[in-house]
Design an enzyme around this catalytic site. Structure first.
Site, PDB file in Angstrom:
ATOM      1  N   LYS A  20       4.690  -0.046   7.246  1.00  0.00           N
ATOM      2  CA  LYS A  20       5.703  -0.652   6.545  1.00  0.00           C
ATOM      3  C   LYS A  20       6.832  -0.988   7.693  1.00  0.00           C
ATOM      4  O   LYS A  20       7.331  -2.158   7.784  1.00  0.00           O
ATOM      5  CB  LYS A  20       6.502   0.388   5.728  1.00  0.00           C
ATOM      6  CG  LYS A  20       5.766   0.541   4.398  1.00  0.00           C
ATOM      7  CD  LYS A  20       5.329  -0.381   3.803  1.00  0.00           C
ATOM      8  CE  LYS A  20       6.835  -1.227   2.917  1.00  0.00           C
ATOM      9  NZ  LYS A  20       6.250  -2.312   2.073  1.00  0.00           N
TER      10      LYS A  20
ATOM     11  N   TYR B 197       0.857  -1.155   0.090  1.00  0.00           N
ATOM     12  CA  TYR B 197       0.120   0.084   0.000  1.00  0.00           C
ATOM     13  C   TYR B 197       1.066   1.249   0.013  1.00  0.00           C
ATOM     14  O   TYR B 197       1.692   1.511   0.850  1.00  0.00           O
ATOM     15  CB  TYR B 197      -0.779   0.004   1.351  1.00  0.00           C
ATOM     16  CG  TYR B 197      -1.998   0.990   1.363  1.00  0.00           C
ATOM     17  CD1 TYR B 197      -1.659   2.363   1.473  1.00  0.00           C
ATOM     18  CD2 TYR B 197      -3.412   0.541   1.331  1.00  0.00           C
ATOM     19  CE1 TYR B 197      -2.817   3.419   1.373  1.00  0.00           C
ATOM     20  CE2 TYR B 197      -4.277   1.667   1.456  1.00  0.00           C
ATOM     21  CZ  TYR B 197      -3.914   2.964   1.461  1.00  0.00           C
ATOM     22  OH  TYR B 197      -4.860   3.908   1.483  1.00  0.00           O
TER      23      TYR B 197
ATOM     24  N   ASP C  14      12.330   3.744   2.999  1.00  0.00           N
ATOM     25  CA  ASP C  14      13.048   4.903   3.823  1.00  0.00           C
ATOM     26  C   ASP C  14      12.354   5.507   4.781  1.00  0.00           C
ATOM     27  O   ASP C  14      12.702   6.228   5.518  1.00  0.00           O
ATOM     28  CB  ASP C  14      13.836   5.979   2.855  1.00  0.00           C
ATOM     29  CG  ASP C  14      12.785   6.581   1.866  1.00  0.00           C
ATOM     30  OD1 ASP C  14      12.249   6.012   0.965  1.00  0.00           O
ATOM     31  OD2 ASP C  14      12.671   8.029   2.082  1.00  0.00           O
TER      32      ASP C  14
ATOM     33  N   TYR D 281       1.918   5.327   6.737  1.00  0.00           N
ATOM     34  CA  TYR D 281       2.499   4.533   5.702  1.00  0.00           C
ATOM     35  C   TYR D 281       3.987   3.943   6.287  1.00  0.00           C
ATOM     36  O   TYR D 281       4.161   2.760   6.302  1.00  0.00           O
ATOM     37  CB  TYR D 281       2.880   5.435   4.550  1.00  0.00           C
ATOM     38  CG  TYR D 281       4.026   4.736   3.375  1.00  0.00           C
ATOM     39  CD1 TYR D 281       3.394   3.440   2.771  1.00  0.00           C
ATOM     40  CD2 TYR D 281       5.070   5.011   3.087  1.00  0.00           C
ATOM     41  CE1 TYR D 281       4.156   2.913   1.822  1.00  0.00           C
ATOM     42  CE2 TYR D 281       5.838   4.361   2.316  1.00  0.00           C
ATOM     43  CZ  TYR D 281       5.573   3.105   1.738  1.00  0.00           C
ATOM     44  OH  TYR D 281       6.332   2.724   0.788  1.00  0.00           O
TER      45      TYR D 281
END
Length: 283
Positions: A124, A56, A97, A120
Site C-alpha cells: 500500500k 488487495y 493506517d 500489505y
C-alpha cells in the site's frame, strides 16, 4: 462521468448509492493484476475523475502472496495515477493506517514517517509513492477499521460469532478509529469535487471515525447496540497471533482533512447504528 475501480467492496458499494451515474468496474471488467489495462480503460472512457476503491486487503494472505498484492496495491494505482495526471483529471486513492508501524499512542499525522510491518502495508505504501510521483490532482485518503453492511468486516464477524457463543475474547491493546464505509465514500466524493476546481489541494490525508477505541470496546458497543448479552474479555495481541503483525496504534490525525476539505471525523457509533439497522440487527 466518474470512474470507480471496485464494485463489490465496502466503499465501492456505498459509492454506488452516492454516484448512481458513475461507472463501476469489478475484477471481471478491470483486472488489477494487469496494471496497463487500468490505464487503457481510463483513456478509453475519458472520465471526469477516477476513484480507486479496489485493493488487495487480505492482510494475512498477502504475506504469502506478495506478487499479486504488489500488482493490485502498488502497480495498478500507480498506472491509474499516471494516466489521470496525463489527462489532467482528479484521482482519489484509498490507503490505510498499515503504512505506519503502530508505535506510541499519539495520532499519526499524514507526514509522519512510514514504516509498515508487513507485506500489505508495504504494498500500500508503494502504491502511495507511485501516486505521489505521478503528480496531478491526486488525493491519497488513508483510513482504518472500515465497516459497513457489505462484505466482510469486524462488525459482521462479531455478530456472526455471537450467534453461537455467549463470550468472546477480543484484542484490547490495538487502538484505532472504526470508520463507516459510507462516510469514506462521502469523503471521496467531496474530495473529487474539490480537486476538480482546485488541484492545489492535492496531497495525502487521513480519515477515520471518532472516538478512538480498542477492538474489545468496539465489540462491546456492537453488542450493546444489537441488544446482545455477550461477554467480552480483553486479551493482548500476543494472545491472538496472526501471520501479519498488526499495528498497536492506529490513531490518525485527521485535522488536515477537515481544514482542507471541511470533512470532519465521523461518529462511528452513529454509523454503527445505521449499519445494524441495515442488517436488521438492532435491539
Amino acid at each position: 462521468m466518474i470512474l470507480v475501480f471496485g464494485k463489490t467492496g465496502q466503499v465501492a458499494s456505498e459509492l454506488q448509492t452516492l454516484l448512481p451515474e458513475a461507472t463501476f468496474l469489478g475484477r471481471d471488467e478491470a483486472d488489477l493484476t494487469d496494471p496497463l489495462v487500468c490505464g487503457r480503460i481510463i483513456r478509453d472512457l475519458k472520465p471526469e475523475a477516477v476513484i480507486n476503491a479496489a485493493a488487495y486487503t487480505a492482510v494475512d494472505k498477502a504475506e504469502d502472496d506478495p506478487l499479486v498484492a504488489t500488482l493490485v496495491n502498488a502497480a495498478a494505482p500507480t498506472e491509474m495515477a499516471e494516466t489521470c495526471a496525463d489527462l489532467g483529471i482528479p484521482f482519489v486513492h484509498i490507503s490505510t493506517d498499515y503504512v505506519f508501524d503502530g508505535a506510541g499512542d499519539a495520532p499519526f499525522a499524514p507526514d509522519h514517517p512510514t514504516a509498515p510491518l508487513g507485506v500489505y502495508g508495504e504494498t500500500k505504501l508503494e502504491g502511495e509513492n507511485g501516486v505521489r510521483e505521478a503528480g496531478g490532482a491526486f488525493a491519497i485518503l488513508r483510513t482504518s477499521w472500515v465497516f459497513s453492511a457489505y462484505g466482510g468486516n469486524f462488525v459482521k464477524t462479531m455478530l456472526r460469532l455471537s450467534e453461537t457463543r455467549d463470550k468472546l475474547t477480543v484484542v484490547a491493546d490495538q487502538i484505532g478509529g472504526p470508520t463507516p464505509a459510507r462516510d469514506i465514500a462521502k469523503a471521496c466524493v467531496t474530495i473529487v469535487e474539490r480537486l476538480k476546481t482546485d488541484p492545489n489541494r492535492a496531497g495525502t490525508y487521513h480519515f477515520s471515525g471518532a472516538p478512538d477505541v480498542s477492538w474489545a470496546d468496539f465489540a462491546r458497543e456492537i453488542f450493546a447496540q444489537a441488544g446482545k448479552a455477550m461477554a467480552v474479555e480483553d486479551i493482548p495481541t500476543s494472545a491472538y497471533p496472526t501471520p501479519a503483525k498488526r499495528p498497536g496504534n492506529s490513531r490518525m490525525d485527521c485535522s488536515t482533512t477537515e481544514a482542507t476539505f471541511g470533512i470532519k471525523r465521523p461518529d462511528w457509533k452513529a454509523g454503527l447504528a445505521e449499519v445494524l439497522k441495515e442488517l436488521g440487527k438492532t435491539s
